[in-house]
Design a protein around this motif. Structure first.
Motif, PDB file in Angstrom:
ATOM      1  N   GLN A   3       0.540  -1.199   0.138  1.00 27.28           N
ATOM      2  CA  GLN A   3       0.222   0.561   0.613  1.00 27.28           C
ATOM      3  C   GLN A   3       0.854   1.298  -0.060  1.00 27.28           C
ATOM      4  O   GLN A   3       1.897   1.217   0.418  1.00 27.28           O
ATOM      5  N   VAL A   5       1.089   6.010   0.003  1.00 26.31           N
ATOM      6  CA  VAL A   5      -0.768   7.520   0.515  1.00 26.31           C
ATOM      7  C   VAL A   5       0.841   8.174   0.041  1.00 26.31           C
ATOM      8  O   VAL A   5       2.242   7.821   0.800  1.00 26.31           O
ATOM      9  N   TYR A  95       1.967  10.665  -8.544  1.00 26.92           N
ATOM     10  CA  TYR A  95       1.706   9.454  -7.830  1.00 26.92           C
ATOM     11  C   TYR A  95       2.540   8.755  -7.930  1.00 26.92           C
ATOM     12  O   TYR A  95       4.070   8.664  -8.433  1.00 26.92           O
ATOM     13  N   GLN A 119      -2.161   6.525  -4.266  1.00 27.53           N
ATOM     14  CA  GLN A 119      -3.999   7.445  -4.602  1.00 27.53           C
ATOM     15  C   GLN A 119      -3.759   8.739  -5.789  1.00 27.53           C
ATOM     16  O   GLN A 119      -4.754   8.858  -6.541  1.00 27.53           O
TER      17      GLN A 119
END
Length: 127
Positions: A3, A5, A95, A119
């Motif tokens: 993940q 962020v 990104y 995101q």
């Protein structure tokens, strides 16, 4: 799974600086490359900087070479992009991305080689 962020985007005047951060979690030990891409409306996602997992190798887009640095803090599992002397055309959504396999020579900034994506975060350079 990994993940990602992003944080640190925003608005800045031409000539200014910004530092983007990307916090990674999950199976980060499987990663070979981490990178930053930029996308503007109507255009493909463009790689601007990439870093090999051990920090030994970097590659930059010609359009931003000399104005960027990419680095990581492995203790914090965080990737950084320092952008200096920003231009209006540097605006876009940035990104963070990561690749879990080796990338062939010269293809390090091609989006299709990256498996995990954040995101995205807006960077606006305007006067």
């Amino acid at each position: 799974q990994v993940q990602l962020v992003e944080s640190g985007g925003g608005s800045v005047q031409p000539g200014g600086s910004l530092r983007l951060s990307c916090a990674a979690s999950g199976n980060i030990n499987e990663l070979y490359w981490t990178a930053w891409f930029r996308q503007v409306p109507g255009k493909e996602r463009e790689g601007v900087a990439t870093l090999y997992y051990d920090g030994s190798v970097t590659h930059f887009a010609e359009s931003m070479k000399g104005r960027l640095s990419i680095s990581q803090d492995r203790a914090k599992n965080t990737l950084y992009l320092q952008m200096n002397s920003l231009k209006i055309e540097d605006s876009g959504i940035y990104y963070c991305a990561a690749a879990k396999a080796r990338i062939p020579y010269s293809l390090w900034l091609r989006a299709n080689w990256y498996n995990y994506w954040g995101q995205g975060i807006q960077v606006t350079v305007s006067s």
